[in-house]
Design an enzyme around this catalytic site. Structure first.
Site, short mmCIF file in Angstrom:
data_model
loop_
_atom_site.label_atom_id
_atom_site.label_comp_id
_atom_site.label_asym_id
_atom_site.label_seq_id
_atom_site.Cartn_x
_atom_site.Cartn_y
_atom_site.Cartn_z
N GLU A 17 0.84 -1.21 0.00
CA GLU A 17 0.00 0.00 0.00
C GLU A 17 0.87 1.25 0.00
O GLU A 17 1.88 1.31 0.69
CB GLU A 17 -0.88 0.00 1.26
CG GLU A 17 -1.80 1.20 1.34
CD GLU A 17 -2.98 0.94 2.23
OE1 GLU A 17 -3.68 -0.08 2.04
OE2 GLU A 17 -3.22 1.74 3.14
N TYR A 145 -12.34 -4.99 10.54
CA TYR A 145 -11.61 -4.62 11.76
C TYR A 145 -11.58 -5.81 12.72
O TYR A 145 -12.54 -6.04 13.46
CB TYR A 145 -12.31 -3.41 12.41
CG TYR A 145 -12.39 -2.25 11.44
CD1 TYR A 145 -11.40 -1.28 11.40
CD2 TYR A 145 -13.44 -2.17 10.49
CE1 TYR A 145 -11.44 -0.26 10.47
CE2 TYR A 145 -13.48 -1.16 9.56
CZ TYR A 145 -12.48 -0.20 9.55
OH TYR A 145 -12.51 0.80 8.61
N HIS A 149 -14.51 -2.13 14.93
CA HIS A 149 -14.31 -0.72 14.55
C HIS A 149 -14.46 0.14 15.79
O HIS A 149 -15.30 -0.12 16.65
CB HIS A 149 -15.35 -0.32 13.48
CG HIS A 149 -15.14 1.06 12.95
ND1 HIS A 149 -15.91 2.12 13.32
CD2 HIS A 149 -14.22 1.55 12.07
CE1 HIS A 149 -15.50 3.22 12.69
NE2 HIS A 149 -14.47 2.89 11.92
N GLN A 176 -7.79 -3.99 8.99
CA GLN A 176 -6.98 -2.99 9.67
C GLN A 176 -5.75 -3.72 10.24
O GLN A 176 -5.80 -4.93 10.47
CB GLN A 176 -7.78 -2.36 10.81
CG GLN A 176 -7.10 -1.16 11.42
CD GLN A 176 -7.98 -0.46 12.44
OE1 GLN A 176 -8.62 -1.12 13.28
NE2 GLN A 176 -8.03 0.83 12.39
P1 FAD Z 1 -18.25 1.40 7.37
O1 FAD Z 1 -18.16 0.03 6.86
O2 FAD Z 1 -19.34 2.27 6.85
O3 FAD Z 1 -18.35 1.31 8.97
C1 FAD Z 1 -18.20 2.47 9.78
C2 FAD Z 1 -18.87 2.26 11.13
O4 FAD Z 1 -20.29 2.25 10.96
C3 FAD Z 1 -18.54 0.90 11.79
O5 FAD Z 1 -18.49 1.10 13.17
C4 FAD Z 1 -19.72 0.02 11.41
O6 FAD Z 1 -19.93 -1.04 12.32
C5 FAD Z 1 -20.85 1.04 11.44
N1 FAD Z 1 -21.95 0.70 10.52
C6 FAD Z 1 -21.84 0.24 9.24
N2 FAD Z 1 -23.04 0.06 8.70
C7 FAD Z 1 -23.95 0.40 9.65
C8 FAD Z 1 -25.36 0.44 9.69
N3 FAD Z 1 -26.11 0.07 8.64
N4 FAD Z 1 -25.96 0.86 10.85
C9 FAD Z 1 -25.22 1.24 11.94
N5 FAD Z 1 -23.88 1.22 11.94
C10 FAD Z 1 -23.25 0.82 10.82
N6 FAD Z 1 -9.55 6.06 5.39
C11 FAD Z 1 -9.30 7.04 4.47
O7 FAD Z 1 -9.67 8.19 4.69
N7 FAD Z 1 -8.65 6.76 3.27
C12 FAD Z 1 -8.24 5.51 2.97
O8 FAD Z 1 -7.66 5.29 1.89
C13 FAD Z 1 -8.47 4.45 3.91
N8 FAD Z 1 -8.09 3.18 3.65
C14 FAD Z 1 -8.38 2.17 4.56
C15 FAD Z 1 -8.01 0.86 4.26
C16 FAD Z 1 -8.27 -0.17 5.17
C17 FAD Z 1 -7.88 -1.58 4.82
C18 FAD Z 1 -8.91 0.13 6.41
C19 FAD Z 1 -9.16 -0.98 7.41
C20 FAD Z 1 -9.28 1.43 6.71
C21 FAD Z 1 -9.03 2.47 5.80
N9 FAD Z 1 -9.42 3.78 6.06
C22 FAD Z 1 -9.16 4.78 5.14
C23 FAD Z 1 -10.07 4.13 7.35
C24 FAD Z 1 -11.61 4.06 7.26
O9 FAD Z 1 -12.10 5.01 6.34
C25 FAD Z 1 -12.17 4.33 8.66
O10 FAD Z 1 -11.83 3.29 9.52
C26 FAD Z 1 -13.65 4.66 8.77
O11 FAD Z 1 -13.92 5.11 10.11
C27 FAD Z 1 -14.59 3.49 8.49
O12 FAD Z 1 -14.65 3.19 7.16
P2 FAD Z 1 -15.42 1.86 6.66
O13 FAD Z 1 -15.41 1.88 5.21
O14 FAD Z 1 -14.92 0.66 7.40
O15 FAD Z 1 -16.90 2.24 7.19
#
Ligand code: FAD
Length: 289
Positions: A17, A145, A149, A176
């Site tokens: 990455e 995660y 998360h 993560q």
């Molecule tokens: P989601 O999957 O939407 O989840 C976010 C939170 O909402 C979680 O707590 C989940 O349990 C909760 N949730 C999901 N759906 C629902 C629902 N329907 N109802 C209630 N709660 C719900 N960040 C950046 O800015 N740029 C990057 O390039 C980047 N790359 C990453 C790569 C990896 C491999 C990882 C693990 C993280 C990365 N991140 C990046 C960080 C990430 O954007 C953050 O961790 C962010 O807070 C969550 O993103 P997500 O896509 O997992 O969110």
């Protein structure tokens, strides 16, 4: 080429990455680092996306160059929390036009100064995934995660949300960072039990700045095992020794994962070709092109 088609290989593979520069001035340095990393023949290189969408243009440019000029599959990260649905539509069109087949679809961290969610914005990554599915033939990755998360009080709820996200059309997951493989094995057991069967790529972070990592892990709730803390206490003030120890620790985690049947591992190489190279040298008899 789609990443999902490479994940069925049953020989070990590493992907790396990198992150785009904050301003255009840094692009040459980043491209030089990417070029070095590409020569290690990773299965793909992922390019992160600024939380607020600020690096959008560079993420796409770099991902496109990786494919066209370095002949390596690229994975463009895409966050949605700070973009309108129209903006995302435009970005998806550009990705398609640039021939990028693979997207890591993310929500991004909620900006501290916003009234989340703004009108016509996304709440969760699952909604972005639905829109990407509708907009074309992309291979879609998403984040997961192993320690839960940070916003979720209960791991079970996080896994329920992950199941919904995967069902919206995810092809593979990347985790993560974690520093104790048993946490990953336990997580895999729990998600498989829940019916999540797609490939999961463990994300391994070779730590080069131990003190900074301690702070990051405190914020994200990542557990740091005693063995890791002892390394930071001993070598944290000596950058070269810390880097060597961090690479050894990451190599050890990767070897254990491969020994336990996990064939694809994603390394957070953080624009450091010397770190990526050292890991590949440590694995030279384990990972063959
Ligand atoms: P989601 O999957 O939407 O989840 C976010 C939170 O909402 C979680 O707590 C989940 O349990 C909760 N949730 C999901 N759906 C629902 C629902 N329907 N109802 C209630 N709660 C719900 N960040 C950046 O800015 N740029 C990057 O390039 C980047 N790359 C990453 C790569 C990896 C491999 C990882 C693990 C993280 C990365 N991140 C990046 C960080 C990430 O954007 C953050 O961790 C962010 O807070 C969550 O993103 P997500 O896509 O997992 O969110």
């Amino acid at each position: 080429m789609k990443i999902k088609d490479t994940l069925s290989k049953n020989t070990p593979h590493i992907s790396f990455e990198i992150f785009p520069p904050k301003t255009d001035a840094g692009i040459e340095d980043v491209m030089n680092a990417v070029d070095e990393i590409a020569k290690l023949h990773p299965s793909f290189i992922s390019v992160t996306y600024g939380a607020g969408g600020g690096t959008s243009k560079n993420t796409i440019n770099i991902a496109s160059k990786i494919q066209r000029e370095m002949n390596v599959i690229s994975l463009a990260h895409l966050t949605c929390v700070s973009s309108t649905k129209e903006t995302i539509k435009g970005i998806l069109k550009t990705l398609k036009h640039e021939g990028i087949d693979n997207i890591l679809a993310l929500r991004g961290d909620i900006p501290k100064d916003s009234n989340f969610p703004l009108p016509n914005h996304y709440h969760y990554a699952s909604e972005l995934i639905e829109d990407i599915r509708k907009s074309g033939d992309f291979c879609i990755g998403a984040a997961c995660y192993p320690e839960g998360h940070v916003e979720m009080e209960h791991k079970k709820d996080d896994i329920d949300n992950l199941k919904h996200k995967v069902d919206c059309g995810v092809d593979f997951l990347t985790t993560q960072m974690f520093f104790d493989n048993n946490i990953l094995y336990n997580f895999l057991y729990r998600i498989r039990e829940k019916g999540i069967t797609i490939p999961v790529l463990p994300g391994i972070m070779p730590v080069t700045n131990g003190k900074q990592m301690k702070r990051i892990c405190e914020l994200s709730g990542t557990v740091l095992p005693q063995r890791f803390l002892a390394i930071v206490d001993k070598f944290g003030d000596n950058p070269k020794a810390m880097q060597q120890a961090g690479i050894a620790y990451a190599t050890d985690q990767i070897i254990d994962l491969i020994a336990n049947g996990i064939n694809h591992i994603h390394v957070y190489s953080m624009n450091k070709p010397e770190v990526a190279k050292a890991i590949m040298e440590n694995l030279s008899y384990i990972i063959k092109e």
